[in-house]
Design a protein around this motif. Structure first.
Motif, mmCIF file in Angstrom:
data_model
loop_
_atom_site.group_PDB
_atom_site.id
_atom_site.type_symbol
_atom_site.label_atom_id
_atom_site.label_comp_id
_atom_site.label_asym_id
_atom_site.label_seq_id
_atom_site.Cartn_x
_atom_site.Cartn_y
_atom_site.Cartn_z
ATOM 1 N N VAL A 146 0.834 -1.213 0.000
ATOM 2 C CA VAL A 146 0.000 0.000 0.000
ATOM 3 C C VAL A 146 0.863 1.255 0.000
ATOM 4 C CG1 VAL A 146 -1.660 1.339 1.352
ATOM 5 C CG2 VAL A 146 -1.985 -1.128 1.059
ATOM 6 N N ALA A 147 1.910 1.294 0.839
ATOM 7 C CA ALA A 147 2.756 2.493 0.918
ATOM 8 C C ALA A 147 3.431 2.773 -0.418
ATOM 9 C CB ALA A 147 3.797 2.336 2.019
ATOM 10 N N ALA A 148 3.937 1.725 -1.055
ATOM 11 C CA ALA A 148 4.586 1.910 -2.358
ATOM 12 C C ALA A 148 3.576 2.332 -3.414
ATOM 13 C CB ALA A 148 5.281 0.613 -2.780
ATOM 14 N N THR A 149 2.359 1.829 -3.301
ATOM 15 C CA THR A 149 1.305 2.224 -4.241
ATOM 16 C C THR A 149 0.980 3.700 -4.098
ATOM 17 O OG1 THR A 149 0.331 0.005 -4.264
ATOM 18 C CG2 THR A 149 -1.089 1.832 -4.912
ATOM 19 N N ALA A 150 0.868 4.154 -2.862
ATOM 20 C CA ALA A 150 0.582 5.573 -2.622
ATOM 21 C C ALA A 150 1.693 6.443 -3.193
ATOM 22 C CB ALA A 150 0.414 5.835 -1.129
ATOM 23 N N ASP A 151 2.931 6.058 -2.967
ATOM 24 C CA ASP A 151 4.066 6.822 -3.494
ATOM 25 C C ASP A 151 4.032 6.853 -5.021
ATOM 26 O OD1 ASP A 151 4.993 7.337 -0.962
ATOM 27 O OD2 ASP A 151 6.466 5.711 -0.962
ATOM 28 N N GLY A 152 3.734 5.710 -5.624
ATOM 29 C CA GLY A 152 3.709 5.633 -7.074
ATOM 30 C C GLY A 152 2.614 6.474 -7.692
ATOM 31 N N LEU A 153 1.535 6.701 -6.936
ATOM 32 C CA LEU A 153 0.430 7.518 -7.427
ATOM 33 C C LEU A 153 0.577 8.983 -7.048
ATOM 34 C CD1 LEU A 153 -2.538 5.120 -6.550
ATOM 35 C CD2 LEU A 153 -1.539 5.516 -8.806
ATOM 36 N N GLY A 154 1.622 9.292 -6.282
ATOM 37 C CA GLY A 154 1.826 10.672 -5.857
ATOM 38 C C GLY A 154 0.846 11.125 -4.794
ATOM 39 N N LEU A 155 0.393 10.180 -3.962
ATOM 40 C CA LEU A 155 -0.574 10.490 -2.911
ATOM 41 C C LEU A 155 0.023 10.203 -1.542
ATOM 42 C CD1 LEU A 155 -3.802 8.825 -4.388
ATOM 43 C CD2 LEU A 155 -3.226 11.261 -4.423
ATOM 44 N N GLY A 156 -0.397 10.982 -0.547
ATOM 45 C CA GLY A 156 -0.064 10.672 0.824
ATOM 46 C C GLY A 156 -0.967 9.563 1.330
ATOM 47 N N ALA A 157 -0.610 8.968 2.462
ATOM 48 C CA ALA A 157 -1.380 7.849 3.010
ATOM 49 C C ALA A 157 -2.827 8.251 3.293
ATOM 50 C CB ALA A 157 -0.712 7.337 4.282
ATOM 51 N N ARG A 158 -3.043 9.447 3.861
ATOM 52 C CA ARG A 158 -4.401 9.886 4.173
ATOM 53 C C ARG A 158 -5.199 10.168 2.905
ATOM 54 N NH1 ARG A 158 -3.777 13.980 9.413
ATOM 55 N NH2 ARG A 158 -2.959 12.394 10.853
ATOM 56 N N GLN A 159 -4.540 10.760 1.916
ATOM 57 C CA GLN A 159 -5.224 11.013 0.649
ATOM 58 C C GLN A 159 -5.674 9.707 0.005
ATOM 59 O OE1 GLN A 159 -1.955 13.314 -1.176
ATOM 60 N NE2 GLN A 159 -3.497 14.875 -1.655
ATOM 61 N N LEU A 160 -4.786 8.729 0.004
ATOM 62 C CA LEU A 160 -5.122 7.438 -0.586
ATOM 63 C C LEU A 160 -6.283 6.797 0.158
ATOM 64 C CD1 LEU A 160 -4.458 5.180 -2.603
ATOM 65 C CD2 LEU A 160 -2.881 4.239 -0.901
ATOM 66 N N HIS A 161 -6.270 6.883 1.472
ATOM 67 C CA HIS A 161 -7.343 6.285 2.260
ATOM 68 C C HIS A 161 -8.683 6.954 1.947
ATOM 69 C CE1 HIS A 161 -8.717 3.784 5.590
ATOM 70 N NE2 HIS A 161 -9.475 4.791 5.964
#
Length: 228
Positions: A146-161
């Motif tokens: 999940v963390a790598a996915t968020a980074d790859g999409l240019g999103l922070g953890a809270r934004q992704l959630h």
């Protein structure tokens, strides 16, 4: 009897089911939402986090299963509001509009195709889904953390959630578990041994697979395969 086909709506599946078998088969979490018709009713099946066991007297069903993350744009309702729920479409849309659509589906030779036509018309007005959602699903379905996915999409953890709650009804970790479950089921249905299924689907080991299947599917993997 259950039948399905690929929809003209990108990423969706059109299906119909007649409940002739006395055994009730559970509907397993798959990251999707459905627009349903059943004997004079239009309903929406929200995203599931556990196995759903159909009930009630209705015998004929038809549905359009949207691709993961795409139904909220069609419905105009965040997925989190429908998580683990089956609701009347009239609870989400104006009653007069739902009556008109219900009559249209009832008059059609094939209710499932009528649902597909309705979705195609409405999606054309709403515009295409957010392309980021497709990239998100692809990354998690490939087993990316999940963390790598968020980074790859240019999103922070809270934004992704937040994006996941709105589009899928639950956070990215739950979505990843659901997608992993579906990968495991697909492998096991082809005859892949359970230990190999666990490794190829991304589980730590076979007991990890067994626990996840029990928690999400409400049964053992062998039982689920037997109920296919």
């Amino acid at each position: 009897m259950y039948q399905e086909r690929v929809s003209r709506l990108s990423g969706a599946v059109v299906w119909r089911r007649t409940l002739e078998d006395p055994e009730v088969r559970p509907v397993l979490p798959d990251g999707c939402m459905d627009l349903l018709w059943s004997e004079g009713r239009l309903l929406v099946a929200g995203p599931d986090t556990r196995a759903y066991v159909p009930g009630g007297p209705a015998r004929r069903w038809a549905g359009l299963r949207f691709g993961p993350g795409t139904a909220p744009g069609f419905l105009g309702v965040p997925a989190r509001e429908l998580r683990d729920r089956r609701v009347e479409l009239a609870d989400l849309w104006p009653a007069a509009e739902v009556r008109r659509l219900r009559d249209r589906v009832e008059a059609a030779p094939e209710p499932a195709t009528a649902l597909e036509d309705i979705a195609l018309e409405r999606v054309a007005e709403a515009g295409p889904p957010d392309p980021l959602l497709g990239r998100l699903v692809a990354a998690l379905d490939a087993g990316r953390p999940v963390a790598a996915t968020a980074d790859g999409l240019g999103l922070g953890a809270r934004q992704l959630h937040r994006r996941c709650l709105s589009a899928f009804g639950y956070g990215p970790k739950t979505l990843a578990r659901v997608l992993r479950l579906q990968r495991a089921l697909a492998l096991a249905r082809t005859g892949v041994p359970f230990a190999e299924t666990a490794a190829r689907a991304g589980y730590a080991d076979q007991p990890h697979l067994a626990r996840d299947v029990r928690e999400l599917g409400g049964a053992t993997l062998g039982e689920l395969l037997g109920r296919r």
